[in-house]
Design an enzyme around this catalytic site. Sequence first.
Site, PDB file in Angstrom:
ATOM      1  N   LYS A 294       0.759  -1.047   0.077  1.00 38.88           N
ATOM      2  CA  LYS A 294      -0.038  -0.011  -0.011  1.00 38.88           C
ATOM      3  C   LYS A 294       0.709   1.179  -0.068  1.00 38.88           C
ATOM      4  O   LYS A 294       1.727   1.537   0.921  1.00 38.88           O
ATOM      5  CB  LYS A 294      -0.891   0.066   1.216  1.00 38.88           C
ATOM      6  CG  LYS A 294      -1.945   1.253   1.220  1.00 38.88           C
ATOM      7  CD  LYS A 294      -2.807   0.931   2.390  1.00 38.88           C
ATOM      8  CE  LYS A 294      -2.370   1.532   3.562  1.00 38.88           C
ATOM      9  NZ  LYS A 294      -2.417   3.084   3.874  1.00 38.88           N
TER      10      LYS A 294
ATOM     11  N   ASP B  77      -3.375   4.229  -1.959  1.00 38.74           N
ATOM     12  CA  ASP B  77      -4.358   4.862  -0.973  1.00 38.74           C
ATOM     13  C   ASP B  77      -4.298   6.198  -0.954  1.00 38.74           C
ATOM     14  O   ASP B  77      -3.870   6.919   0.012  1.00 38.74           O
ATOM     15  CB  ASP B  77      -4.019   4.244   0.242  1.00 38.74           C
ATOM     16  CG  ASP B  77      -5.130   4.229   1.282  1.00 38.74           C
ATOM     17  OD1 ASP B  77      -6.220   4.913   0.980  1.00 38.74           O
ATOM     18  OD2 ASP B  77      -4.654   4.240   2.616  1.00 38.74           O
ATOM     19  N   LEU B  78      -4.897   6.764  -2.054  1.00 35.91           N
ATOM     20  CA  LEU B  78      -4.767   8.468  -2.021  1.00 35.91           C
ATOM     21  C   LEU B  78      -6.247   8.795  -1.545  1.00 35.91           C
ATOM     22  O   LEU B  78      -6.583  10.177  -1.262  1.00 35.91           O
ATOM     23  CB  LEU B  78      -4.583   8.715  -3.368  1.00 35.91           C
ATOM     24  CG  LEU B  78      -3.016   8.555  -3.894  1.00 35.91           C
ATOM     25  CD1 LEU B  78      -3.055   9.311  -5.417  1.00 35.91           C
ATOM     26  CD2 LEU B  78      -2.254   9.222  -2.939  1.00 35.91           C
ATOM     27  N   LYS B  79      -7.320   8.038  -1.476  1.00 31.62           N
ATOM     28  CA  LYS B  79      -8.634   8.343  -0.859  1.00 31.62           C
ATOM     29  C   LYS B  79      -9.169   9.534  -1.731  1.00 31.62           C
ATOM     30  O   LYS B  79      -9.189  10.699  -1.246  1.00 31.62           O
ATOM     31  CB  LYS B  79      -8.499   8.786   0.650  1.00 31.62           C
ATOM     32  CG  LYS B  79      -8.153   7.564   1.485  1.00 31.62           C
ATOM     33  CD  LYS B  79      -8.183   8.011   2.790  1.00 31.62           C
ATOM     34  CE  LYS B  79      -7.910   6.573   3.733  1.00 31.62           C
ATOM     35  NZ  LYS B  79      -6.502   6.252   3.909  1.00 31.62           N
TER      36      LYS B  79
ATOM     37  N   ASP C 167     -13.227  14.333  -5.319  1.00 30.55           N
ATOM     38  CA  ASP C 167     -13.175  15.398  -6.318  1.00 30.55           C
ATOM     39  C   ASP C 167     -14.392  15.334  -7.299  1.00 30.55           C
ATOM     40  O   ASP C 167     -15.204  14.289  -6.873  1.00 30.55           O
ATOM     41  CB  ASP C 167     -12.013  15.480  -6.954  1.00 30.55           C
ATOM     42  CG  ASP C 167     -11.622  16.828  -7.291  1.00 30.55           C
ATOM     43  OD1 ASP C 167     -12.431  17.698  -7.847  1.00 30.55           O
ATOM     44  OD2 ASP C 167     -10.476  17.439  -7.212  1.00 30.55           O
TER      45      ASP C 167
ATOM     46  N   THR D 197     -12.726  14.564 -12.593  1.00 27.57           N
ATOM     47  CA  THR D 197     -11.141  14.462 -12.124  1.00 27.57           C
ATOM     48  C   THR D 197     -10.933  13.212 -11.451  1.00 27.57           C
ATOM     49  O   THR D 197      -9.996  12.635 -11.598  1.00 27.57           O
ATOM     50  CB  THR D 197     -11.063  15.465 -11.059  1.00 27.57           C
ATOM     51  OG1 THR D 197     -11.668  16.861 -11.729  1.00 27.57           O
ATOM     52  CG2 THR D 197      -9.952  15.633 -10.674  1.00 27.57           C
TER      53      THR D 197
ATOM     54  N   THR E 289     -11.612   6.974  10.473  1.00 25.58           N
ATOM     55  CA  THR E 289     -11.629   6.566  11.921  1.00 25.58           C
ATOM     56  C   THR E 289     -11.075   7.627  12.852  1.00 25.58           C
ATOM     57  O   THR E 289     -11.418   7.623  13.885  1.00 25.58           O
ATOM     58  CB  THR E 289     -10.895   5.282  12.298  1.00 25.58           C
ATOM     59  OG1 THR E 289      -9.704   5.229  11.587  1.00 25.58           O
ATOM     60  CG2 THR E 289     -11.578   4.103  11.511  1.00 25.58           C
TER      61      THR E 289
ATOM     62  N   ARG F 138      -3.556  -6.263  14.686  1.00 22.50           N
ATOM     63  CA  ARG F 138      -2.408  -6.574  15.415  1.00 22.50           C
ATOM     64  C   ARG F 138      -2.453  -8.113  15.887  1.00 22.50           C
ATOM     65  O   ARG F 138      -3.304  -8.502  16.448  1.00 22.50           O
ATOM     66  CB  ARG F 138      -2.417  -5.815  16.826  1.00 22.50           C
ATOM     67  CG  ARG F 138      -2.174  -4.274  16.651  1.00 22.50           C
ATOM     68  CD  ARG F 138      -0.537  -3.919  16.047  1.00 22.50           C
ATOM     69  NE  ARG F 138      -0.385  -2.534  15.751  1.00 22.50           N
ATOM     70  CZ  ARG F 138      -0.474  -2.003  14.413  1.00 22.50           C
ATOM     71  NH1 ARG F 138      -0.908  -2.764  13.522  1.00 22.50           N
ATOM     72  NH2 ARG F 138      -0.121  -0.947  14.455  1.00 22.50           N
TER      73      ARG F 138
ATOM     74  N   GLY G 111       0.880  -2.716   8.757  1.00 20.56           N
ATOM     75  CA  GLY G 111       2.191  -1.828   8.625  1.00 20.56           C
ATOM     76  C   GLY G 111       3.150  -2.444   9.720  1.00 20.56           C
ATOM     77  O   GLY G 111       3.813  -3.281   9.502  1.00 20.56           O
ATOM     78  N   ARG G 112       3.503  -1.738  10.663  1.00 19.32           N
ATOM     79  CA  ARG G 112       4.467  -1.715  11.869  1.00 19.32           C
ATOM     80  C   ARG G 112       4.785  -3.120  12.252  1.00 19.32           C
ATOM     81  O   ARG G 112       5.912  -3.594  12.406  1.00 19.32           O
ATOM     82  CB  ARG G 112       4.557  -0.531  12.756  1.00 19.32           C
ATOM     83  CG  ARG G 112       4.308   0.671  12.404  1.00 19.32           C
ATOM     84  CD  ARG G 112       3.861   1.780  12.955  1.00 19.32           C
ATOM     85  NE  ARG G 112       2.524   1.730  13.027  1.00 19.32           N
ATOM     86  CZ  ARG G 112       1.658   2.367  13.878  1.00 19.32           C
ATOM     87  NH1 ARG G 112       2.321   3.397  14.548  1.00 19.32           N
ATOM     88  NH2 ARG G 112       0.536   2.438  13.735  1.00 19.32           N
TER      89      ARG G 112
HETATM   90  O1  C5P Z   1       1.394   0.135  11.116  1.00 16.00           O
HETATM   91  P1  C5P Z   1      -0.143  -0.119  10.864  1.00 16.00           P
HETATM   92  O2  C5P Z   1      -0.467  -1.396  10.886  1.00 16.00           O
HETATM   93  O3  C5P Z   1      -0.898   0.686  12.069  1.00 16.00           O
HETATM   94  O4  C5P Z   1      -0.536   0.641   9.729  1.00 16.00           O
HETATM   95  C1  C5P Z   1      -1.739   0.572   9.246  1.00 16.00           C
HETATM   96  C2  C5P Z   1      -2.023   1.200   7.810  1.00 16.00           C
HETATM   97  O5  C5P Z   1      -3.474   1.543   7.731  1.00 16.00           O
HETATM   98  C3  C5P Z   1      -1.636   2.898   7.829  1.00 16.00           C
HETATM   99  O6  C5P Z   1      -1.062   3.006   6.884  1.00 16.00           O
HETATM  100  C4  C5P Z   1      -2.763   3.459   8.393  1.00 16.00           C
HETATM  101  O7  C5P Z   1      -2.495   5.055   7.731  1.00 16.00           O
HETATM  102  C5  C5P Z   1      -3.691   2.786   7.704  1.00 16.00           C
HETATM  103  N1  C5P Z   1      -5.159   3.161   8.226  1.00 16.00           N
HETATM  104  C6  C5P Z   1      -5.455   3.036   9.580  1.00 16.00           C
HETATM  105  N2  C5P Z   1      -6.763   3.141  10.198  1.00 16.00           N
HETATM  106  C7  C5P Z   1      -7.412   3.519   9.311  1.00 16.00           C
HETATM  107  C8  C5P Z   1      -7.110   3.871   8.100  1.00 16.00           C
HETATM  108  C9  C5P Z   1      -5.892   3.550   7.530  1.00 16.00           C
HETATM  109  O8  C5P Z   1      -4.518   2.296  10.390  1.00 16.00           O
HETATM  110  N3  C5P Z   1      -8.586   3.700   9.774  1.00 16.00           N
END
Ligand code: C5P
Length: 237
Positions: free
Chosen positions: A35, A62-64, A67, A71, A126, A187, A216-217
């Site tokens: 992403k 993921d540019l959400k 417009d 566009t 969120t 998580r 992500g992390r």
């Molecule tokens: O590192 P982590 O697992 O928290 O990353 C989650 C990804 O999902 C990030 O790119 C974050 O911007 C995105 N995201 C989020 N919660 C949302 C929408 C998007 O964590 N409600």
Amino acid sequence: MTTANTDRIIIALDVPTKEEGLALAGRLKDARTFKVGLELFTAEGPALFRKLKALRKDVFLDLKLHDIPNTVSGAVRSAFRHGVQMMTIHTSGGREMMVQAAGTARQAASEAGRPKPLLLGVTVLTSLKGADLEAVGQPADVASQVLRLAGLAKAAGLDGVVCSPQEIEVLRREFGPELIIVTPGIRPVWAAAQDQKRIMTPAEAVAKGADYLVIGRPITGAPSPNEAFLRIVEELA
Ligand code: C5P
């Protein structure tokens, strides 16, 4: 929808440069989809997609987008030309915006003879609570607003929505198996929650009906990202 567990996990490349992004993608040899969000895209532009493609990775842009219909559909066409497989647009951009975006995605894919990119609708961010919705003139009940916007997205021909883990069950129940559900806020039990507050484990989210998990992390920050990725894949099995 049946999706292989390795393909269910989308890696959030939340890094500021292509060097860092490509290094991560290279290390995550078993992961397929990455992403790219506002930070990395603004820094590196679509040239990054070619590099990810050279690593045989798929791109979730993921540019959400939000417009006027013309566009947004132009941006969908451009993203598709650059090889994007999944992308997000805001459902609050309205029915016509979504209808045109979906039509453009179908048309561009058929002209190119390639699979259609998946168009996903963002419902309520969120970061917004009931009072924030009310302040911009929307109904303060977040859950019903999410349902309303997801229904609009489905009727307009979007492939699915992005939602928090808390909304997976109700959306799946309301809209059936056809709507693709993508959820962040994931998580594994062995990972730190960090700033995510309402989290769910990967297996729970899939059991509730998620098709794709954005992570992500817990993966990108692990000593061995690919091992962390495979550990989550195993947990889903
Ligand atoms: O590192 P982590 O697992 O928290 O990353 C989650 C990804 O999902 C990030 O790119 C974050 O911007 C995105 N995201 C989020 N919660 C949302 C929408 C998007 O964590 N409600």
